[in-house]
Scaffold this active site. Structure first.
Site, PDB file in Angstrom:
ATOM      1  N   HIS A 190       0.013  55.600  32.459  1.00  0.00           N
ATOM      2  CA  HIS A 190       1.761  55.024  32.384  1.00  0.00           C
ATOM      3  C   HIS A 190       2.123  54.427  31.343  1.00  0.00           C
ATOM      4  O   HIS A 190       2.969  53.743  31.109  1.00  0.00           O
ATOM      5  CB  HIS A 190       1.847  54.248  33.503  1.00  0.00           C
ATOM      6  CG  HIS A 190       2.072  54.812  34.944  1.00  0.00           C
ATOM      7  ND1 HIS A 190       2.483  54.043  36.164  1.00  0.00           N
ATOM      8  CD2 HIS A 190       1.504  55.977  35.462  1.00  0.00           C
ATOM      9  CE1 HIS A 190       2.568  54.979  37.008  1.00  0.00           C
ATOM     10  NE2 HIS A 190       1.757  56.223  36.640  1.00  0.00           N
ATOM     11  N   ASP A 199       0.348  62.288  33.297  1.00  0.00           N
ATOM     12  CA  ASP A 199       0.657  61.977  34.790  1.00  0.00           C
ATOM     13  C   ASP A 199       1.911  62.674  35.033  1.00  0.00           C
ATOM     14  O   ASP A 199       2.963  61.912  35.061  1.00  0.00           O
ATOM     15  CB  ASP A 199       0.552  60.492  34.853  1.00  0.00           C
ATOM     16  CG  ASP A 199       0.501  60.020  36.377  1.00  0.00           C
ATOM     17  OD1 ASP A 199       0.538  60.848  37.389  1.00  0.00           O
ATOM     18  OD2 ASP A 199       0.766  58.758  36.590  1.00  0.00           O
ATOM     19  N   GLU A 242       6.294  61.833  43.836  1.00  0.00           N
ATOM     20  CA  GLU A 242       5.106  60.768  43.805  1.00  0.00           C
ATOM     21  C   GLU A 242       5.106  59.541  42.900  1.00  0.00           C
ATOM     22  O   GLU A 242       4.415  58.486  43.600  1.00  0.00           O
ATOM     23  CB  GLU A 242       3.927  61.763  43.185  1.00  0.00           C
ATOM     24  CG  GLU A 242       2.583  61.085  43.647  1.00  0.00           C
ATOM     25  CD  GLU A 242       2.063  60.042  42.390  1.00  0.00           C
ATOM     26  OE1 GLU A 242       1.081  59.306  42.850  1.00  0.00           O
ATOM     27  OE2 GLU A 242       2.686  60.121  41.333  1.00  0.00           O
ATOM     28  N   GLU A 243       5.976  59.327  41.923  1.00  0.00           N
ATOM     29  CA  GLU A 243       5.934  58.233  41.064  1.00  0.00           C
ATOM     30  C   GLU A 243       6.726  57.041  41.783  1.00  0.00           C
ATOM     31  O   GLU A 243       6.374  55.895  41.577  1.00  0.00           O
ATOM     32  CB  GLU A 243       6.606  58.388  39.798  1.00  0.00           C
ATOM     33  CG  GLU A 243       5.581  59.328  38.996  1.00  0.00           C
ATOM     34  CD  GLU A 243       4.344  58.679  38.448  1.00  0.00           C
ATOM     35  OE1 GLU A 243       4.231  57.404  38.928  1.00  0.00           O
ATOM     36  OE2 GLU A 243       3.511  59.167  37.701  1.00  0.00           O
ATOM     37  N   ASP A 292      -4.561  64.192  40.093  1.00  0.00           N
ATOM     38  CA  ASP A 292      -3.712  63.223  39.542  1.00  0.00           C
ATOM     39  C   ASP A 292      -4.556  62.486  38.491  1.00  0.00           C
ATOM     40  O   ASP A 292      -5.661  63.154  38.204  1.00  0.00           O
ATOM     41  CB  ASP A 292      -3.276  62.270  40.311  1.00  0.00           C
ATOM     42  CG  ASP A 292      -1.730  61.620  39.903  1.00  0.00           C
ATOM     43  OD1 ASP A 292      -1.527  61.166  38.907  1.00  0.00           O
ATOM     44  OD2 ASP A 292      -0.869  61.498  40.923  1.00  0.00           O
TER      45      ASP A 292
END
Length: 387
Positions: free
Chosen positions: A324, A189, A223-224, A244
């Site tokens: 994650h 990711d 983005e995170e 994504d």
């Protein structure tokens, strides 16, 4: 329109090179240089925002409306939160991830002038010292600390090494690609999505095909932490697809093969017409796919809407188990993502009226046949009589 061949070896090598570059949010300059280099190799021009988001351009017959596809180069990570008297450091996570996956991670600590190797450990890391208490400590960021591989037994020792509060910590990806095509690593990711998008760009350039509209591959750096594609669009772009992770798990319909098309995430539904055009492309060209909804998810394309852009937005994903955390996907999913993007680039605008930001009702689409929205046996008027 044709599905273009995708170079799987290119995806593999590009992904490994991306993973080799530390890029937690706020520490992304080097990976930006890398992606710009890959675009230059492909002969694709690009521009950068002040912070390093990239908008590349593959020209088509018109730039109004244009289409865009976005993936993000930033990853999870951490900052030093506190320099502790025992010569270790407490951590502030960058992005949303569990300390459960931080425990045991090998990392690099970047100070102003040096890089130090280390390990994130629970506060009670040794069963020989704490017995069964090691199994009872809570799972949260207050229960872990960073130990670097230097002589550091006090806060003074750390300061003498140049360590400061706020220093960046990059987590080792530890990738492995098996003969069966599975890819296990941290930071898939969204570096896997970036590799797939670059592979699609390579296929388009090598095919030397004429596109109906300008196609903008874009790469974002925040983005995170929720900003994503909020500063990289302009009014000529009428639609954007985010690439994504998709999330296999209990209650989810995603899997680690094929393309997952998101119908909605925590920001609400994605654009009806753009999403269904992508579904139709998958069906017409035999691309393995499935649909899913993500109640605890936010993406680049959703960030663009929150920033005020009036665009049609969609989200496609490669299935990444243990998101994650210790993520895993399959190469076939990345190939399918790239194939779909080559088709999308050849597709043209979903709604021709979108050439203008504002316009008349003429050309505005319908979502359902009027025959389907009547209310039999109710006292409501028949919509066919007034629509």
């Amino acid at each position: 329109m044709k599905k273009l061949p995708i170079d799987d070896d290119y995806i593999r090598q590009t992904l490994l090179e991306l993973l080799a570059i530390p890029s937690p949010v706020g520490f992304t300059d080097e990976v930006v240089h890398y992606v710009c280099g890959k675009l230059s190799e492909l002969g694709i021009p690009f521009e950068l925002t002040r912070r390093g988001a990239i908008r590349a351009t593959i020209k088509g017959e018109t730039d109004r409306p244009a289409c865009a596809v976005v993936a993000h180069v930033d990853t999870l990570g951490a900052n030093v939160r506190e320099i502790k008297t025992n010569g270790r450091m407490s951590l502030l996570p960058i992005g949303t991830w569990s300390s459960r996956f931080a425990e045991g991670a090998r990392v690099t600590l970047f100070t102003d002038n040096h890089a130090y190797r280390g390990t994130i450990l629970p506060l009670m890391a040794s069963g020989h010292a704490y017995n069964t208490a090691v199994d009872d400590q809570p799972v949260n960021w207050q229960q872990v600390e960073l130990r670097i591989d230097e002589y550091a037994d006090s806060d003074e020792d750390l300061r003498n090494l140049g360590v400061h509060v706020g220093d960046f910590i990059a987590i080792d990806p530890q990738p492995e690609i098996t003969p069966s095509g599975y890819i296990s690593s941290r930071h898939l990711d969204d570096k896997a999505g970036v590799a797939a998008l670059l592979a699609a760009c390579k296929a388009i350039q090598e095919a030397d095909i004429s596109l109906p509209v300008y196609f903008h591959p874009m790469f974002t750096v925040t983005e995170e932490v929720g900003f994503g594609a909020s500063a990289i669009l302009d009014e000529r772009i009428s639609e954007m697809i985010g690439i994504d992770i998709a999330i296999p798990g209990t209650g989810q319909n995603s899997r680690e093969r094929g393309v997952t098309l998101a119908i909605a995430d925590s920001s609400g539904p994605f654009d009806y017409h753009l999403t269904r055009r992508l579904l139709q492309l998958c069906e017409d060209h035999q691309i393995d796919h499935q649909r899913d909804v993500f109640p605890y998810y936010f993406s680049d394309s959703a960030a663009a809407l929150r920033a005020g852009y009036d665009i049609r937005h969609a989200l496609i994903g490669f299935g990444a188990d243990s998101s994650h955390g210790w993520e895993r996907t399959h190469l076939s999913s990345l190939t399918a993502i790239a194939e779909l993007m080559t088709l999308y680039a050849q597709n043209g605008p979903v709604i021709a009226r979108d050439q203008r930001m504002l316009g008349p009702l003429e050309g505005f689409p319908h979502q359902v046949d009027l025959e389907e929205i009547g209310h039999p046996h109710q006292e409501l008027p028949d919509p066919k009589e007034f629509l």
